[in-house]
Design an enzyme around this catalytic site. Structure first.
Site, PDB file in Angstrom:
ATOM      1  N   GLU A 119       0.843  -1.190   0.000  1.00  0.00           N
ATOM      2  CA  GLU A 119       0.000   0.000   0.000  1.00  0.00           C
ATOM      3  C   GLU A 119       0.881   1.244   0.000  1.00  0.00           C
ATOM      4  O   GLU A 119       1.967   1.249   0.587  1.00  0.00           O
ATOM      5  CB  GLU A 119      -0.917   0.020   1.231  1.00  0.00           C
ATOM      6  CG  GLU A 119      -1.845   1.241   1.273  1.00  0.00           C
ATOM      7  CD  GLU A 119      -2.886   1.174   2.385  1.00  0.00           C
ATOM      8  OE1 GLU A 119      -3.717   2.106   2.464  1.00  0.00           O
ATOM      9  OE2 GLU A 119      -2.879   0.205   3.155  1.00  0.00           O
ATOM     10  N   ASN A 172      -6.741   1.710   2.635  1.00  0.00           N
ATOM     11  CA  ASN A 172      -7.440   2.985   2.772  1.00  0.00           C
ATOM     12  C   ASN A 172      -6.991   3.989   1.721  1.00  0.00           C
ATOM     13  O   ASN A 172      -7.768   4.838   1.285  1.00  0.00           O
ATOM     14  CB  ASN A 172      -7.208   3.558   4.172  1.00  0.00           C
ATOM     15  CG  ASN A 172      -7.896   2.749   5.258  1.00  0.00           C
ATOM     16  OD1 ASN A 172      -8.644   1.812   4.987  1.00  0.00           O
ATOM     17  ND2 ASN A 172      -7.634   3.097   6.505  1.00  0.00           N
ATOM     18  N   ASN A 192     -12.265  -0.834  -0.996  1.00  0.00           N
ATOM     19  CA  ASN A 192     -11.655  -1.248   0.268  1.00  0.00           C
ATOM     20  C   ASN A 192     -12.452  -0.719   1.459  1.00  0.00           C
ATOM     21  O   ASN A 192     -12.730   0.488   1.537  1.00  0.00           O
ATOM     22  CB  ASN A 192     -10.223  -0.711   0.359  1.00  0.00           C
ATOM     23  CG  ASN A 192      -9.573  -1.019   1.692  1.00  0.00           C
ATOM     24  OD1 ASN A 192      -9.153  -2.145   1.936  1.00  0.00           O
ATOM     25  ND2 ASN A 192      -9.491  -0.029   2.575  1.00  0.00           N
ATOM     26  N   GLU A 193     -12.828  -1.597   2.361  1.00  0.00           N
ATOM     27  CA  GLU A 193     -13.394  -1.261   3.678  1.00  0.00           C
ATOM     28  C   GLU A 193     -14.431  -0.132   3.649  1.00  0.00           C
ATOM     29  O   GLU A 193     -14.443   0.737   4.512  1.00  0.00           O
ATOM     30  CB  GLU A 193     -12.268  -0.909   4.654  1.00  0.00           C
ATOM     31  CG  GLU A 193     -11.405  -2.099   5.017  1.00  0.00           C
ATOM     32  CD  GLU A 193     -10.391  -1.804   6.117  1.00  0.00           C
ATOM     33  OE1 GLU A 193     -10.292  -0.648   6.574  1.00  0.00           O
ATOM     34  OE2 GLU A 193      -9.673  -2.739   6.524  1.00  0.00           O
ATOM     35  N   TYR A 218      -7.102  -8.029  12.216  1.00  0.00           N
ATOM     36  CA  TYR A 218      -5.803  -7.785  12.845  1.00  0.00           C
ATOM     37  C   TYR A 218      -5.894  -8.176  14.314  1.00  0.00           C
ATOM     38  O   TYR A 218      -6.930  -7.965  14.966  1.00  0.00           O
ATOM     39  CB  TYR A 218      -5.405  -6.311  12.719  1.00  0.00           C
ATOM     40  CG  TYR A 218      -5.139  -5.879  11.300  1.00  0.00           C
ATOM     41  CD1 TYR A 218      -3.930  -6.177  10.678  1.00  0.00           C
ATOM     42  CD2 TYR A 218      -6.103  -5.183  10.563  1.00  0.00           C
ATOM     43  CE1 TYR A 218      -3.683  -5.782   9.375  1.00  0.00           C
ATOM     44  CE2 TYR A 218      -5.863  -4.791   9.261  1.00  0.00           C
ATOM     45  CZ  TYR A 218      -4.647  -5.096   8.666  1.00  0.00           C
ATOM     46  OH  TYR A 218      -4.401  -4.715   7.367  1.00  0.00           O
ATOM     47  N   GLU A 264      -6.651  -8.890   4.020  1.00  0.00           N
ATOM     48  CA  GLU A 264      -5.833  -8.190   5.014  1.00  0.00           C
ATOM     49  C   GLU A 264      -5.872  -8.996   6.305  1.00  0.00           C
ATOM     50  O   GLU A 264      -6.949  -9.204   6.868  1.00  0.00           O
ATOM     51  CB  GLU A 264      -6.322  -6.765   5.295  1.00  0.00           C
ATOM     52  CG  GLU A 264      -6.014  -5.755   4.211  1.00  0.00           C
ATOM     53  CD  GLU A 264      -6.323  -4.320   4.629  1.00  0.00           C
ATOM     54  OE1 GLU A 264      -6.129  -3.980   5.813  1.00  0.00           O
ATOM     55  OE2 GLU A 264      -6.777  -3.552   3.764  1.00  0.00           O
ATOM     56  N   GLN A 316       1.470  -5.764   5.908  1.00  0.00           N
ATOM     57  CA  GLN A 316       1.866  -5.515   4.536  1.00  0.00           C
ATOM     58  C   GLN A 316       3.209  -6.190   4.266  1.00  0.00           C
ATOM     59  O   GLN A 316       3.689  -6.947   5.108  1.00  0.00           O
ATOM     60  CB  GLN A 316       1.926  -4.017   4.279  1.00  0.00           C
ATOM     61  CG  GLN A 316       0.565  -3.332   4.416  1.00  0.00           C
ATOM     62  CD  GLN A 316       0.642  -1.839   4.120  1.00  0.00           C
ATOM     63  OE1 GLN A 316       1.584  -1.323   3.548  1.00  0.00           O
ATOM     64  NE2 GLN A 316      -0.371  -1.119   4.566  1.00  0.00           N
TER      65      GLN A 316
END
Length: 516
Positions: free
Chosen positions: A27, A72, A177-178, A249, A297, A359
């Site tokens: 990213e 993001n 994304n999200e 996460y 992720e 990442q």
């Protein structure tokens, strides 16, 4: 000492090991791109600015697919800013991470980097501030051979920058994304996103019908809309998409290492919940195709507690170019947890077909680098590298009879967590195994039904080093403090594998086997 008895049977398998299960993520955030994979002028950089010391570690880590450019970041990104002559590219602010994006590295550069690293590209599109036309145009730019505005512009830009002019042939795409998250630029309701994703998907597949698409799922299991978000989004997009995403996460809270070591229990439940929702939508809509999961992720990330100095609270710091962001230093405990999270993904390989550890470099990453300095492996590098290299063939259905360890978050859980793969063509069976016990070693045996083990090819373990503790990490001045060592207390007797795992450890044992 705790004990665990594991059993596999040749007749009971889960699925083929998905090739894309060992993915990573790059990213435009912090120092992942700039001074991570790309640093012109570094002593180890080539003529394109690609750091070859980092490239060597990426190849050793073994990711098969890399998601790009966010995250993001992508929800406010104009992909056109990152193509064409570098000197003509605009410098813009990135609202997602409150930084300055120079666009010195863009799509052409990433395609060249990915080809050199031998990884498949998983391209994310902006459905936060942009929409159908921008998504359609990007597929045409990337994949159409020539003879149209966007495809010819790709060829022109490749010639101008010394990068590839050929079609990029990107077959895997994320539809944003999200977007369930209020923090996301362009945050949407499930209905708003579902309709936009559906129409974008249709337009993209009109350009290239062979692409595969990932719809945005919940940002995490704790979201108030988890479950209902997936159901609504898939009700709109089921026929257009191939996967729905998952993000998770994990971190240790308040010194509760026992619960942290058991977080794969949460990942197992999370995956099972999403599978149930997918299949409910499939049944209700009378669909014949199957949508699977892209866990695009996942990782350990200390959002509070350890290593918080570089957390992404950037507003007070002003607008900076590639500042340090979430550069967590991973310790022995983190490595054991990452190993068990990989076990969970393998256990669900019948439905989780893609997974991306977030990442790749510097930003919560298995690889660290310093500007004008060295690159090195973090502790979490090792479970990923070994599983990516050795998990082949069939994922076996493993029966586990383990003593339990108590946890505050999950109650009693198995002290030993494991998964097994069997490559019939190569005659190899591989056991990936972790001891969650904080203080006690684990006596583990593996019984094989329908398979005959003839030799131990290799046996390695990652555990607390002799001169260290469970928080020992690989740092710039101690780059090899944590790593894999030979597992010596291991043997075969009458075709049965037996080993002793140190307290809080992760190991891998490869056996030569034949069908009995």
């Amino acid at each position: 000492m705790t004990t665990a008895h594991l059993t596999v049977d040749r007749a009971f398998t889960v699925a083929e090991v998905p090739h894309r299960l060992f993915g990573s993520f790059v990213e435009h955030m912090g120092r992942c791109v700039y001074t991570g994979i790309h640093e012109p002028g570094h002593p180890q950089a080539d003529s394109r600015g690609f750091r070859q010391d980092v490239m060597q570690l990426v190849r050793e880590l073994g990711p098969t697919v890399v998601r790009y450019p966010g995250g993001n970041f992508v929800s406010g990104y104009r992909w056109e800013d990152g193509v064409g002559p570098v000197e003509d590219r605009p410098v813009r602010i990135d609202g997602a991470w409150h930084t300055v994006e120079t666009n010195a590295f863009g799509l052409h550069e990433f395609v060249d980097w990915a080809r050199e690293a031998d990884v498949e590209i998983m391209e994310a599109i902006n459905l936060g501030t942009r929409g159908v036309e921008e998504a359609r145009a990007l597929v045409e730019y990337a994949n159409h051979p020539h003879g149209t505005y966007w495809s010819d512009l790709r060829r022109k830009n490749g010639a101008a920058t010394g990068t590839t002019q050929d079609p990029f042939d990107i077959k895997l795409w994320c539809l944003g994304n999200e977007l369930d998250g209020p923090w996301q630029i362009g945050h949407k309701t499930a209905d708003e996103y579902g309709r936009l994703a559906q129409e974008s998907a249709k337009a993209m597949k009109l350009v290239d019908p062979d692409i595969e698409l990932v719809a945005v799922g919940s940002s995490n299991r704790r979201m108030p809309t988890f479950g209902s978000w997936e159901h609504t989004v898939l009700s709109h997009t089921y026929e257009e998409v191939d996967y729905i995403s998952m993000h998770a996460y994990y971190q240790e809270h308040d010194g509760d290492a026992a619960s942290f070591l058991a977080e794969a229990v949460d990942m197992d439940a999370f995956i099972d919940g999403v599978v149930s929702t997918i299949d409910a939508v499939k049944a209700a809509g009378k669909h014949s195709k199957q949508v699977d999961i892209s866990f695009d992720e996942w990782n350990v990330w200390y959002q509070s507690g350890l290593d918080t100095e570089d957390q992404p609270h950037q507003v007070a710091k002003g607008w900076q170019k590639h500042p340090r962001l979430i550069e967590d230093a991973y310790n022995v405990t983190d490595a054991v947890v990452v190993g068990t999270l990989l076990h969970s993904l393998l256990r669900h390989g019948d439905r989780v077909k893609i997974a991306n550890q977030a990442q790749l470099v510097n930003v919560i990453a298995p690889i660290r680098s310093e500007e004008d300095g060295p690159a090195w492996r973090q502790s979490i590098f090792w479970p990923f590298a070994r599983i990516a290299a050795k998990a082949r063939g069939q994922i076996m259905r493993l029966a586990v009879d383990s003593e339990q360890v108590p946890t505050q978050k999950f109650g009693d859980v198995d002290a030993v967590d494991a998964t097994v793969t069997w490559d019939e063509a190569a005659g190899k069976l591989v056991l990936f195994v972790a001891n969650r016990g904080l203080e006690e070693a684990a006596d583990v045996d593996l019984n094989l039904n329908g398979l005959q083990a003839t030799a131990i090819s290799s046996a390695e373990v990652l555990a607390v080093p002799e001169r260290g503790d469970r928080l020992t990490a690989n740092l710039v001045d101690s780059q090899d403090a944590v790593g894999l060592k030979p597992l010596t207390d291991v043997g075969l007797q009458d075709g049965r594998l037996h080993m002793t795992l140190p307290a809080m450890s992760w190991g891998v044992v490869e056996l030569d086997v034949a069908a009995a």
